[in-house]
Structures are given as structure tokens and as C-alpha cells.
Design a protein around this motif. Structure first.
Motif, PDB file in Angstrom:
ATOM      1  N   UNK A  40      -0.105  -7.471  -6.683  1.00  0.00           N
ATOM      2  CA  UNK A  40      -1.252  -6.320  -5.914  1.00  0.00           C
ATOM      3  C   UNK A  40      -0.841  -4.968  -6.638  1.00  0.00           C
ATOM      4  N   UNK A  41       0.520  -4.600  -7.061  1.00  0.00           N
ATOM      5  CA  UNK A  41       0.994  -3.155  -7.512  1.00  0.00           C
ATOM      6  C   UNK A  41       0.251  -3.344  -9.024  1.00  0.00           C
ATOM      7  N   UNK A  42       0.221  -4.336  -9.822  1.00  0.00           N
ATOM      8  CA  UNK A  42      -0.271  -4.130 -11.080  1.00  0.00           C
ATOM      9  C   UNK A  42      -1.838  -4.115 -10.944  1.00  0.00           C
ATOM     10  N   UNK A  43      -2.353  -4.926 -10.047  1.00  0.00           N
ATOM     11  CA  UNK A  43      -3.777  -4.727  -9.838  1.00  0.00           C
ATOM     12  C   UNK A  43      -4.260  -3.296  -9.640  1.00  0.00           C
ATOM     13  N   UNK A  44      -3.521  -2.520  -8.535  1.00  0.00           N
ATOM     14  CA  UNK A  44      -3.829  -1.264  -8.201  1.00  0.00           C
ATOM     15  C   UNK A  44      -3.553  -0.443  -9.352  1.00  0.00           C
ATOM     16  N   UNK A  45      -2.586  -0.485 -10.034  1.00  0.00           N
ATOM     17  CA  UNK A  45      -2.484   0.044 -11.596  1.00  0.00           C
ATOM     18  C   UNK A  45      -3.376   0.195 -12.625  1.00  0.00           C
ATOM     19  N   UNK A  46      -3.977  -1.167 -12.520  1.00  0.00           N
ATOM     20  CA  UNK A  46      -5.163  -1.392 -13.406  1.00  0.00           C
ATOM     21  C   UNK A  46      -6.342  -0.560 -13.106  1.00  0.00           C
ATOM     22  N   UNK A  47      -6.593  -0.457 -11.767  1.00  0.00           N
ATOM     23  CA  UNK A  47      -7.683   0.223 -11.141  1.00  0.00           C
ATOM     24  C   UNK A  47      -7.536   1.728 -11.438  1.00  0.00           C
ATOM     25  N   UNK A  48      -6.666   2.204 -11.222  1.00  0.00           N
ATOM     26  CA  UNK A  48      -6.163   3.581 -11.735  1.00  0.00           C
ATOM     27  C   UNK A  48      -6.483   4.088 -13.324  1.00  0.00           C
ATOM     28  N   UNK A  89       0.702  -1.135   0.037  1.00  0.00           N
ATOM     29  CA  UNK A  89       0.091   0.087  -0.115  1.00  0.00           C
ATOM     30  C   UNK A  89       0.792   1.227   0.075  1.00  0.00           C
ATOM     31  N   UNK A  90       1.872   1.194   0.602  1.00  0.00           N
ATOM     32  CA  UNK A  90       2.706   2.837   0.862  1.00  0.00           C
ATOM     33  C   UNK A  90       3.654   2.703  -0.172  1.00  0.00           C
ATOM     34  N   UNK A  91       4.267   1.561  -0.806  1.00  0.00           N
ATOM     35  CA  UNK A  91       5.036   1.805  -2.027  1.00  0.00           C
ATOM     36  C   UNK A  91       4.184   1.951  -3.362  1.00  0.00           C
ATOM     37  N   UNK A  92       3.013   1.564  -3.381  1.00  0.00           N
ATOM     38  CA  UNK A  92       2.136   2.256  -4.464  1.00  0.00           C
ATOM     39  C   UNK A  92       1.943   3.489  -4.346  1.00  0.00           C
ATOM     40  N   UNK A  93       1.417   3.929  -3.148  1.00  0.00           N
ATOM     41  CA  UNK A  93       1.038   5.381  -2.923  1.00  0.00           C
ATOM     42  C   UNK A  93       2.268   6.266  -3.216  1.00  0.00           C
ATOM     43  N   UNK A  94       3.496   5.684  -2.821  1.00  0.00           N
ATOM     44  CA  UNK A  94       4.668   6.820  -3.258  1.00  0.00           C
ATOM     45  C   UNK A  94       4.883   6.761  -4.659  1.00  0.00           C
ATOM     46  N   UNK A  95       4.653   5.676  -5.349  1.00  0.00           N
ATOM     47  CA  UNK A  95       4.730   5.911  -6.906  1.00  0.00           C
ATOM     48  C   UNK A  95       3.568   6.825  -7.425  1.00  0.00           C
ATOM     49  N   UNK A  96       2.448   6.736  -6.933  1.00  0.00           N
ATOM     50  CA  UNK A  96       1.313   7.296  -7.344  1.00  0.00           C
ATOM     51  C   UNK A  96       1.280   8.840  -7.163  1.00  0.00           C
ATOM     52  N   UNK A  97       1.721   9.197  -5.854  1.00  0.00           N
ATOM     53  CA  UNK A  97       1.653  10.555  -5.258  1.00  0.00           C
ATOM     54  C   UNK A  97       2.174  11.646  -6.248  1.00  0.00           C
ATOM     55  N   UNK A  98       3.289  11.341  -6.693  1.00  0.00           N
ATOM     56  CA  UNK A  98       3.898  12.663  -7.690  1.00  0.00           C
ATOM     57  C   UNK A  98       2.776  12.768  -8.745  1.00  0.00           C
ATOM     58  N   UNK A  99       2.363  11.861  -9.256  1.00  0.00           N
ATOM     59  CA  UNK A  99       1.312  11.991 -10.590  1.00  0.00           C
ATOM     60  C   UNK A  99       0.030  12.796 -10.060  1.00  0.00           C
ATOM     61  N   UNK A 158     -10.392   3.098 -14.025  1.00  0.00           N
ATOM     62  CA  UNK A 158     -11.175   3.977 -13.677  1.00  0.00           C
ATOM     63  C   UNK A 158     -11.142   5.484 -14.029  1.00  0.00           C
ATOM     64  N   UNK A 159      -9.672   5.675 -14.279  1.00  0.00           N
ATOM     65  CA  UNK A 159      -9.581   7.065 -14.494  1.00  0.00           C
ATOM     66  C   UNK A 159      -9.408   8.050 -13.568  1.00  0.00           C
ATOM     67  N   UNK A 160      -9.451   7.530 -12.123  1.00  0.00           N
ATOM     68  CA  UNK A 160      -9.571   8.167 -10.891  1.00  0.00           C
ATOM     69  C   UNK A 160      -8.418   7.917 -10.128  1.00  0.00           C
ATOM     70  N   UNK A 161      -7.512   9.011  -9.563  1.00  0.00           N
ATOM     71  CA  UNK A 161      -6.692   8.895  -8.872  1.00  0.00           C
ATOM     72  C   UNK A 161      -7.374   8.736  -7.236  1.00  0.00           C
ATOM     73  N   UNK A 162      -8.618   9.176  -7.246  1.00  0.00           N
ATOM     74  CA  UNK A 162      -9.254   9.179  -6.041  1.00  0.00           C
ATOM     75  C   UNK A 162      -9.650   7.550  -5.667  1.00  0.00           C
ATOM     76  N   UNK A 163     -10.047   6.998  -6.681  1.00  0.00           N
ATOM     77  CA  UNK A 163     -10.503   5.519  -6.481  1.00  0.00           C
ATOM     78  C   UNK A 163      -9.285   4.541  -6.033  1.00  0.00           C
ATOM     79  N   UNK A 164      -8.170   4.829  -6.759  1.00  0.00           N
ATOM     80  CA  UNK A 164      -6.921   4.378  -6.816  1.00  0.00           C
ATOM     81  C   UNK A 164      -6.435   4.155  -5.308  1.00  0.00           C
ATOM     82  N   UNK A 165      -6.601   5.462  -4.723  1.00  0.00           N
ATOM     83  CA  UNK A 165      -6.015   5.779  -3.378  1.00  0.00           C
ATOM     84  C   UNK A 165      -6.957   4.824  -2.368  1.00  0.00           C
ATOM     85  N   UNK A 166      -8.246   5.001  -2.636  1.00  0.00           N
ATOM     86  CA  UNK A 166      -9.109   4.258  -1.983  1.00  0.00           C
ATOM     87  C   UNK A 166      -8.883   2.655  -1.737  1.00  0.00           C
TER      88      UNK A 166
END
Length: 499
Positions: A443-451, A315-325, A454-462
């Protein structure tokens, strides 16, 4: 009357014994310094890949996909190198494994400077550096765990501060080296700095050299002592009688055999009466089973812990990668504002590694409870952060997130070590890293697929927060059960009359 009652009730007899305990300091502080030094120049390489190797990859004809191949290889080797490191620690020592890991890191950085295609980077950065980081992570925690007992969380936090310092300062150094010395020169300079990691890991000495002697009073069980004395006297009398019989038998048999003596009888064993017992040889599979601590996987609680920590790290690794975007595309920030938010995360992370372990040690809070509180904190902070666009608010939320993230990094291995014996810690930490290696990529690939879907960063963070919710759902009932069990045991002990 009260004095007569006290006279009738005999107080339990005690005796003083000397115990060897971890120093909780002493040379342990030098071990922390060496580990932090290694982390500054080696662990920080995880966050430097794009900055250091980005232009080199483009010159080789590769971009995002090529970078993903190299990074995935490095993370895979790092996590799967954990069990190997745990096995080698059992066969050799933590110092040997740590120094070997530091040498792998230096070699990986050095040879990566001569890369001419992506497969050279896969071999040098992916395999050599990845294996070195896996060895260092496992062995350094095992060393710290053996030196510290009461101040364990604080010690792990201080050692991990080196990683935060490296991630904060090294990007500026790398940028300077690339501008003045080019890609190859930068790699050679960084590999020379990585040599400090070898010097640091050499400070890891066997804890047996530095154990403290502590005098403790223990209650003497007189019945047990009487039984031991009786057993000792019985065995001595039986031994004297057996020796007398053997002497007479030896004399008669010497005459009957014409002066020849049987080997079994010279050892005091009658071969006809007592068959020889040969120790069973362990099969190769049994040796590997014990070496890698596979028996730990039969413990449901241990599985729950390693899976939970793996979900938290994912969870924290994926958020660290997503946060700058998120900052650039949702909050519409420029690169300078994005860098300010990322620096706020890094600074708060360092502060958290220094402050939270002191709080944990002072109030003797178990690592799993700290992770439960931290995950609850992160869920709330990130869910609020996902709807913010103001720079001041985002910097504040970045600080709050950084503090929570620091505890995940500090407490994950401590939570694993609390559920096993001291001799099982190397294998347990290795299995924890192996679990992360299995769970993190899919899990990281799955979270990337959700982003992307859905096209939504809010959905991915959730979705990232859902991973932490799974940890809470699986851990909280077990921790409440253990807490109630401990209270019942204390109540039973308090109700037992003194003898």
C-alpha cells in the motif's frame, strides 16, 4: 393489596461470591512506567534512522535505496515478529518476551555501530532491532491489557507517551552524540541508554500476583442447586455400590487366580466392561494452529478489524513520511519552519495520548467507535491541510492532525483485543501485526506511485484519505448492527419477569 402481591412474588435469592479481577492500577502503574521507559529509548529508534545512519550509509556507498532496504527489513521483521511473540508469550510469559525483546534492541543498536557495509546494518538494525521491537510491542500490550480493564485506554495512552517523548527529545541527543563522539560512539551511547529498556521490562510481573478480590452478589438458581445435589447423591450411591461389587469380585478373583491381582482391577476399573480411553495426541500442525491462534482468522469480524487497523496505520505512516516534503515543496517552507510544524505534530500527539483515552474511559466508548470518529476527523483535517500554505494555519492543522494520529496508535490494539477472549489476546495482536506487515509495504509503494505519477501532493493525500474511507465503509455498518443487537438484548432482558 400491593403488599400482598409482593408477598406472593418471591424475591430471587442471592449469595456473595469472591471474584479475582485486574487491579486497574496498583502494580499496573509500575508496568506502565517500565513500558514507557522502554519506548523512550527503543521505539523512538524508528524515527532516528536517517539522522543516525544517514552519513554512515553514504560512506558505504549507499543513499536512498540502501536506506529503504534497511528500513523495509526492519519494518518487515517487526510486524512478522508479532505472531512469534504471541506464540512465545503462550509458552513462557509476557515478562520473558518483553525482556528478550529489550535485549535484542540493545544488541541491535550496539552492533550496528561496528557496521562496515549495508548488510551489517540489515542484520543489526533490520533484524535484531526489528525483532526486539516486535517482541516489545506485543508483550507490553498483552501485559497492560491484563492489568487494566476499566482504565485500559488510558493505560495504553500513558505507555505510548514514552514513544512520543523519545521521538521529541532523542533527535537532539543523537545530533549531540554524533558531533562529539562520532557514529560508533553515538551507537554505543544509545545502546547503553537502551539498557534502561531492559530494566523497564523487568517490572512486568505476572498479573496473578496482583489480582484484587471483589465481593459480588449473584442470583442463586435453586432448581440448578437441587439438580446438582441430586446428581451428587446419585453418584455417591453408585460409587458405594460399585466399591462393594469390586470388593466381592476382588475376593473371588483373588481365589480364582491363585492370589494374583490384575492391575486393572486394583484401579477399580473392569477392563472387560470399560475399555481404556486414551487421550488423542495432537499433531504438530494442530499445535501450531492453536499456538498462533489461526482459528481467529475464520471470524469475519476479526478479519474486518485487523484489515481496517492496518489500513489506518498505513495511512498515517505514509502521511508522516510525505508531510515534510509537502511543507518544503508545496508550502515553500525552509527547514526551520518545517521542523516547527513537525514539532507541533509531535507535541499534539503526546497531548492526545494523555487526553483522549481519559475521555474514552469516562464515557465507556468502544475502541472501534473511537477509531471511526478519529478517522473521520483525520479525513477532514488532512483534506483541508492539503490546500494550505500559510505557516500559522499549517501549525494549527499540524496540531489537529497530531491529536487524531495519537488515537490511531492508542486504540488499534485495543480494538483487536475487544473482539477476542483474554487468552487469545497475544495471538490476536500478533495476527494484527502480521496483517500490517502484509498490507503496509504494497500500500505504501502504491501511494508513492500515485504521487510520482500524478506529480501532485494533494492527489496523494486524497489517496491516503481513501484508505480511511474504506475503514469507515466496512466498520460503520457492523458497529451499527452490534449496537442495535445490544439494544434488542437489553429490551428482552428488561421484559423478562422476575422469578
Amino acid at each position: 393489596m400491593a403488599s400482598e402481591k409482593n408477598a406472593l412474588v418471591s424475591s430471587p435469592k442471592t449469595q456473595k461470591v469472591i471474584k479475582l479481577v485486574p487491579p486497574d492500577g496498583g502494580w499496573g502503574w509500575m508496568v506502565l512506567f517500565g513500558t514507557a521507559l522502554s519506548n523512550i529509548f527503543n521505539q523512538s529508534m524508528l524515527s532516528l534512522f536517517s539522522l543516525l545512519y544517514g552519513d554512515a550509509l553514504e560512506a558505504m556507498g549507499h543513499r536512498t535505496q540502501g536506506a529503504a532496504i534497511v528500513m523495509s527489513t526492519m519494518l518487515f521483521v517487526t510486524n512478522f515478529g508479532g505472531p512469534i511473540a504471541g506464540a512465545v508469550v503462550k509458552l513462557t510469559s509476557t515478562r520473558f518476551v518483553a525482556v528478550t525483546g529489550a535485549c535484542f534492541c540493545t544488541s541491535g543498536i550496539f552492533f550496528s555501530g561496528f557496521s562496515t557495509n549495508i548488510w551489517h546494518l540489515v542484520l543489526t538494525y533490520g533484524v535484531l532491532l526489528g525483532l526486539g521491537l516486535g517482541f516489545i510491542q506485543n508483550s507490553s500490550f498483552v501485559a497492560i491489557n491484563s492489568y487494566f480493564k476499566l482504565k485500559k485506554s488510558r493505560a495504553v495512552g500513558l505507555a505510548n507517551v514514552g514513544t512520543g517523548v523519545g521521538q521529541t527529545l532523542m533527535p537532539h541527543l543523537v545530533r549531540y552524540l554524533l558531533e562529539h563522539y562520532g557514529f560508533r560512539g553515538a551507537c554505543l551511547m544509545l545502546s547503553s541508554l537502551s539498557l534502561h529498556g531492559i530494566a523497564g521490562t523487568l517490572l512486568i510481573q505476572p498479573v496473578e500476583w496482583h489480582l484484587k478480590q471483589v465481593e459480588e452478589e449473584v442470583v442463586v438458581d435453586e432448581n440448578l442447586h437441587l439438580l446438582q445435589d441430586k446428581t451428587r447423591k446419585t453418584s455417591q450411591s453408585n460409587g458405594d455400590a460399585q466399591n462393594g461389587n469390586e470388593k466381592s469380585n476382588f475376593g473371588s478373583k483373588k481365589e480364582l487366580n491363585g492370589g494374583k491381582i490384575n492391575k486393572s482391577e486394583t484401579n477399580g476399573v473392569n477392563a472387560a466392561a470399560t475399555p481404556a480411553i486414551r487421550p488423542q495426541k495432537q499433531t504438530l500442525m494442530k499445535k501450531l494452529y492453536d499456538l498462533f491462534g489461526i482459528a481467529l482468522l475464520s471470524d469475519i469480524r476479526f478479519l474486518n478489524i485487523v484489515i481496517g487497523t492496518a489500513l489506518a496505520v498505513t495511512s498515517i505512516q505514509n502521511f508522516s513520511m510525505l508531510y515534510p516534503f509537502f511543507l518544503q515543496h508545496v508550502a515553500s517552507m525552509d527547514k526551520q519552519q518545517t521542523a516547527n510544524c513537525m514539532s507541533a505534530v509531535a507535541g499534539a500527539d503526546i497531548a492526545g495520548r494523555l487526553i483522549l483515552p481519559v475521555f474514552q474511559d469516562k464515557y465507556k466508548i468502544k475502541a472501534r467507535w473511537m477509531l471511526i470518529m478519529t478517522c473521520t476527523w483525520l479525513i477532514v483535517v488532512r483534506q483541508i491541510l492539503a490546500y494550505q500554505t500559510n505557516i500559522e494555519v499549517l501549525i494549527l492543522m499540524s496540531c489537529l492532525y497530531g491529536v487524531g494520529r495519537s488515537m490511531i496508535i492508542v486504540a488499534r490494539n485495543i480494538a483487536i483485543s475487544e473482539n477476542c477472549r483474554m487468552d487469545q489476546v497475544p495471538a490476536a495482536v500478533g495476527l494484527g501485526m502480521l496483517t500490517m506487515g502484509i498490507i503496509v509495504p504494497p500500500a505504501g509503494y502504491f501511494l508513492g506511485w500515485i504521487r510520482d505519477y500524478s506529480g501532485s501532493y494533494v492527489t496523494c493525500i486524497t489517496a491516503q484519505n481513501v484508505l480511511l474511507v474504506i475503514l469507515l465503509v466496512t466498520w460503520i455498518p457492523d458497529m451499527i448492527y452490534l449496537l442495535l443487537k445490544e439494544k434488542r438484548q437489553k429490551k428482552v432482558d428488561a421484559e423478562q419477569p422476575e422469578t
